[in-house]
Design an enzyme around this catalytic site. Structure first.
Site, PDB file in Angstrom:
ATOM      1  CD  GLU A   1       9.198  -5.940   7.187  1.00 48.29           C
ATOM      2  OE1 GLU A   1       9.047  -4.785   6.708  1.00 48.29           O
ATOM      3  OE2 GLU A   1       8.844  -6.248   8.330  1.00 48.29           O
TER       4      GLU A   1
ATOM      5  CG  HIS B   1      -5.058 -36.131  15.928  1.00 45.55           C
ATOM      6  ND1 HIS B   1      -5.378 -37.333  16.540  1.00 45.55           N
ATOM      7  CD2 HIS B   1      -5.987 -35.934  14.960  1.00 45.55           C
ATOM      8  CE1 HIS B   1      -6.441 -37.846  15.941  1.00 45.55           C
ATOM      9  NE2 HIS B   1      -6.827 -37.014  14.975  1.00 45.55           N
TER      10      HIS B   1
ATOM     11  CE  LYS C   1       5.376  -0.936   9.813  1.00 51.27           C
ATOM     12  NZ  LYS C   1       4.430  -0.225   8.959  1.00 51.27           N
TER      13      LYS C   1
ATOM     14  CD  GLU D   1      -2.102  -4.513  11.142  1.00 51.11           C
ATOM     15  OE1 GLU D   1      -2.696  -4.319  10.076  1.00 51.11           O
ATOM     16  OE2 GLU D   1      -0.877  -4.763  11.188  1.00 51.11           O
TER      17      GLU D   1
ATOM     18  N   GLY E   1      -4.893  -1.824   4.710  1.00 48.97           N
ATOM     19  CA  GLY E   1      -4.078  -2.941   4.211  1.00 48.97           C
ATOM     20  C   GLY E   1      -4.750  -4.289   4.433  1.00 48.97           C
ATOM     21  NE  ARG E   2      -6.682  -3.905  10.506  1.00 49.10           N
ATOM     22  CZ  ARG E   2      -6.024  -2.773  10.682  1.00 49.10           C
ATOM     23  NH1 ARG E   2      -4.836  -2.603  10.098  1.00 49.10           N
ATOM     24  NH2 ARG E   2      -6.508  -1.804  11.422  1.00 49.10           N
TER      25      ARG E   2
ATOM     26  CE  LYS F   1      -3.514   2.377   2.699  1.00 45.11           C
ATOM     27  NZ  LYS F   1      -4.447   2.325   3.811  1.00 45.11           N
TER      28      LYS F   1
HETATM   29  O1  F6P Z   1       3.057  -2.967   9.669  1.00 46.11           O
HETATM   30  C1  F6P Z   1       1.707  -3.178   9.533  1.00 46.11           C
HETATM   31  C2  F6P Z   1       1.246  -2.878   8.157  1.00 46.11           C
HETATM   32  O2  F6P Z   1       1.153  -1.525   7.968  1.00 46.11           O
HETATM   33  C3  F6P Z   1      -0.076  -3.577   7.844  1.00 46.11           C
HETATM   34  O3  F6P Z   1      -1.151  -2.866   8.299  1.00 46.11           O
HETATM   35  C4  F6P Z   1       0.007  -3.710   6.379  1.00 46.11           C
HETATM   36  O4  F6P Z   1      -0.910  -4.636   5.892  1.00 46.11           O
HETATM   37  C5  F6P Z   1       1.444  -4.144   6.218  1.00 46.11           C
HETATM   38  O5  F6P Z   1       2.149  -3.388   7.195  1.00 46.11           O
HETATM   39  C6  F6P Z   1       2.038  -3.923   4.868  1.00 46.11           C
HETATM   40  O6  F6P Z   1       2.004  -2.582   4.502  1.00 46.11           O
HETATM   41  P1  F6P Z   1       2.186  -2.155   3.005  1.00 46.11           P
HETATM   42  O7  F6P Z   1       1.089  -2.768   2.229  1.00 46.11           O
HETATM   43  O8  F6P Z   1       2.141  -0.662   3.005  1.00 46.11           O
HETATM   44  O9  F6P Z   1       3.527  -2.674   2.547  1.00 46.11           O
END
Ligand code: F6P
Length: 534
Positions: free
Chosen positions: A205, A373, A499, A342, A256-257, A199
Site C-alpha cells: 500500500e 446518540h 498479504k 494486533e 510497528g504499532r 518499517k
Molecule cells: O500488516 C501489518 C503491519 O505489518 C503492521 O504491523 C504495521 O504497522 C503495518 O503493517 C505497516 O508496516 P510497515 O511499517 O512495515 O509499512
C-alpha cells in the site's frame, strides 16, 4: 521458558471460585452502599493519569486475587525482561524496546539501544525544526499504514492546539487511491513534503501510494524529487532505492504499532516541534517508570490489564468500548484497535498451544458525546454487557467553559447511568397506581438493569506530555494481559496470509490468461464478474 496454560494455575482457580461466589453477581450499587470508600481504594494515581477503577465488577479481594494471578504468571519478570532488552518476541527473535525510545540518559533502563534512539531522535527533531524554521513547506503528507499511520495521525489530531500554524498535516494510508487523490487535490507540490513511513519499506500500500505521489510531484514540475521525499524506516537501503532523499531510521526492535516514539513520529515533531515531541517522550517515560516501579495495587497499567483478563475470561465479555470525551482523541479508538487487537489477537500461546481461554476483546468507539446518540442505547439496554472506558479531560484548549461543563457532565452521567440503571419499580412509580398491562409492558422497555462497568481515566489537559503518558499506559496494559495469557504480543503473523493472497490475486487479475482452476469458486466468479464490469 515454557509455562502451563494460564487457566491451569492456582490463582486462576482461586479467581474462578471468587467469580462463582461473588464475581458473577457482583452488584456495583451494593458495592458502593457497603463500601463508599471504594472510590478511593479502587482508584489509582499514575503519572498524569488518574484512574477511577471503582465502577468495576470487583472489590479489593478480587483485585488481590488478580494481582496474585499476575505474580504467578510472572508479569513483573516479563516486564523487567522487556525493559532489560531480552528477546521476548520469540517468533521473530527480537527484543522489544519501544520504552528505550523514550529513555533519557542516566535513567535506570538506559543502555546502548536507548543511546542510539536518542542520537536518531536528535537528528530527526533537528530536521523537524529546520522544516518549521524555513517556512517553505505548507503541507506535510505522511504516507504509511498501520503503525506507520495510526500513531502519528492520532497524535497530530490530538495535539491540534499545540500544532504550530502554517503547515497542514495529511495522512494517507489506504491503497484506495481516492485517499491520496483527495489529499493531493489542491496541494502545491513545490511546498509539499512527503514522509514515506514504513518499517519494512516493503508494504505494498505504502509503496504504491509513494509512487503515485512521486508521479504527481513530477507532473507538477518538481525537479528535485528527493528533496520532497523523506523515508522513515528500519530498512534505509530500500528507502534510498525508492528515491527518498533523506532517510531517518529506526530498528527491528521497535514494533510497528509501538513506533510513534521513533522517527515514525516525524510528522508529530514537525507539527509540535522538538520541545513538544520531547515532552511526549517524557510523559511516556514517566508511565514506563510507573509500570516498572509501582506496587501492583497502585500500578494503573497492570490493573487495567488484569481487569481486561477478569472481564474477557471470567465474565466472558467480548468487547470494550472506548469513549474519549475530547474531540482531539477521535482517532484514539482506531489507534487502540491496532495496539491491542494486533498485539493480543492470538489463538496459541508462546509454546504454540491453542488457547483454552479468549484473548483480545474487540475494541471500538467514538468520541463522546457522539456515541451517546448512536450506540450507547445498546450499551445501556442491550443484551451484552460491554465495559466502557471513559477518558475525561479536565481543562479544554478552548475558552467555552459552559460547553466544556456540558461535556464533562455527560461523561460522568453516562458512567453513572450505566452503573445505577433504572429499575422497573422506579419507572412504574412514575406511572401512578394500578398501571395497565400496556403501561407495564412499556415500562419494562424503559427500565435499565444497570450494573454495567466502566473505567474513567481522568487527565488534566491534553498536552504532549499527558498524551505520551496516556498512550504508554495502554501499551503496558496490553503487555499485562498478554503476559497473563502467555501469548506473544509483539508479532502479527495473522496479517501475512492476506498479504500473500492479495499478491496472488493481483497477479491473476493482471494476467487473465492465468489458470484460476485452483481458486475457490466464489473468488474466481467474483473476479470474473469484476472483469465483466470493467
Ligand atoms: O500488516 C501489518 C503491519 O505489518 C503492521 O504491523 C504495521 O504497522 C503495518 O503493517 C505497516 O508496516 P510497515 O511499517 O512495515 O509499512
Amino acid at each position: 521458558m515454557s509455562q502451563p496454560p494460564c487457566d491451569q494455575t492456582a490463582a486462576w482457580h482461586q479467581l474462578q471460585t471468587l467469580f462463582n461466589a461473588r464475581g458473577r453477581d457482583f452488584d456495583l450499587r451494593e458495592g458502593f452502599l457497603k463500601h463508599p470508600q471504594r472510590s478511593v481504594t479502587l482508584a489509582v494515581e499514575a503519572p498524569m493519569v488518574f484512574g477511577d477503577l471503582s465502577k468495576h465488577l470487583w472489590d479489593d479481594g478480587i483485585r488481590d486475587a488478580l494481582i496474585a494471578l499476575a505474580a504467578e504468571r510472572g508479569v513483573a519478570e516479563r516486564r523487567d525482561a522487556m525493559l532489560r532488552g531480552e528477546a521476548i518476541n520469540t517468533t521473530e527473535h527480537r527484543t522489544v524496546r519501544h520504552a528505550a525510545l523514550r529513555t533519557p540518559a542516566g535513567a535506570p533502563t538506559d543502555d546502548a539501544s536507548a543511546a542510539l534512539a536518542r542520537t536518531e531522535a536528535a537528528a530527526f527533531m533537528a530536521y523537524a525544526e529546520q522544516i518549521r524554521a524555513e517556512g517553505k513547506i505548507t503541507d506535510v503528507v505522511n504516507i504509511g499504514i498501520g503503525g506507520s499511520d495510526l500513531g502519528p495521525q492520532m497524535a497530530v489530531v490530538a495535539l491540534h492546539p499545540h500544532v504550530t500554524p502554517g503547515i497542514r498535516f495529511h495522512f494517507v494510508a489506504n491503497v484506495d487511491a481516492h485517499d491520496l487523490d483527495t489529499t493531493l487535490s489542491g496541494l502545491n507540490a513545490a511546498s509539499t513534503l512527503f514522509l514515506v513511513s514504513s518499517k519494512t519499506f516493503g508494504t505494498r500500500e505504502t509503496l504504491v501510494n509513494a509512487q503515485l505521489a512521486m508521479d504527481w510531484a513530477r507532473a507538477q514540475g518538481v525537479a528535485d524529487l528527493p528533496a520532497h521525499f523523506v523515508g522513515v524506516t528500519a530498512n534505509p537501503e530500500a528507502a534510498r532505492k525508492h528515491g527518498m532523499g533523506t532517510v531517518f531510521q529506526f530498528w527491528d526492535w521497535v514494533g510497528g504499532r509501538y513506533s510513534m516514539w521513533s522517527a515514525i513520529g516525524l510528522s508529530i515533531a514537525i507539527a509540535i516541534g522538538k520541545d513538544g515531541f520531547q515532552a511526549m517522550l517524557d510523559g511516556a517515560h514517566a508511565m514506563d517508570r510507573h509500570f516498572a516501579e509501582a506496587a501492583p495495587a497502585q500500578n494503573l497499567p497492570m490493573l487495567l490489564g488484569l481487569i481486561d483478563v477478569w472481564y474477557r475470561n471470567f465474565h466472558g465479555f467480548g468487547s470494550r468500548s472506548i469513549a474519549p470525551y475530547h474531540h482531539g482523541l477521535r482517532r484514539l479508538p482506531a489507534y487502540l484497535q491496532q495496539l491491542e487487537m494486533e498485539s493480543n489477537g492470538k489463538w496459541v500461546d508462546r509454546d504454540g498451544h491453542p488457547m483454552a481461554v479468549g484473548t483480545s476483546p474487540v475494541l471500538w468507539g467514538e468520541p463522546g458525546t457522539n456515541g451517546q446518540h448512536s450506540y450507547f442505547q445498546m450499551l445501556h439496554q442491550g443484551t451484552d454487557r460491554i465495559p466502557v472506558e471513559f477518558i475525561v479531560v479536565a481543562h479544554p484548549d478552548h475558552p467555552h467553559v459552559a460547553s466544556h461543563r456540558t461535556l464533562l457532565a455527560n461523561a460522568l452521567a453516562q458512567s453513572r447511568a450505566l452503573m445505577i440503571g433504572r429499575s422497573l419499580e422506579e419507572v412504574l412509580a412514575d406511572a401512578g397506581p394500578a398501571p395497565s398491562d400496556e403501561v407495564i409492558a412499556v415500562s419494562k422497555q424503559r427500565a435499565f438493569r444497570g450494573n454495567r462497568p466502566s473505567t474513567t481515566l481522568l487527565i488534566e489537559r491534553l498536552d504532549p506530555k499527558t498524551l505520551g503518558a496516556l498512550i504508554a499506559l495502554h501499551e503496558h496494559r496490553v503487555f499485562t494481559s498478554a503476559a497473563v495469557w502467555g501469548i506473544n504480543a509483539f508479532d502479527q503473523w495473522g496479517v501475512e496470509l492476506g498479504k500473500t493472497l492479495a499478491l496472488d490475486v493481483e497477479a491473476r487479475m493482471t494476467d487473465p490468461g492465468r489458470s484460476r482452476a485452483d481458486l475457490d469458486s466464489s473468488t474466481a466468479s467474483l473476479m470474473k464478474r469484476l472483469e465483466s464490469m470493467a
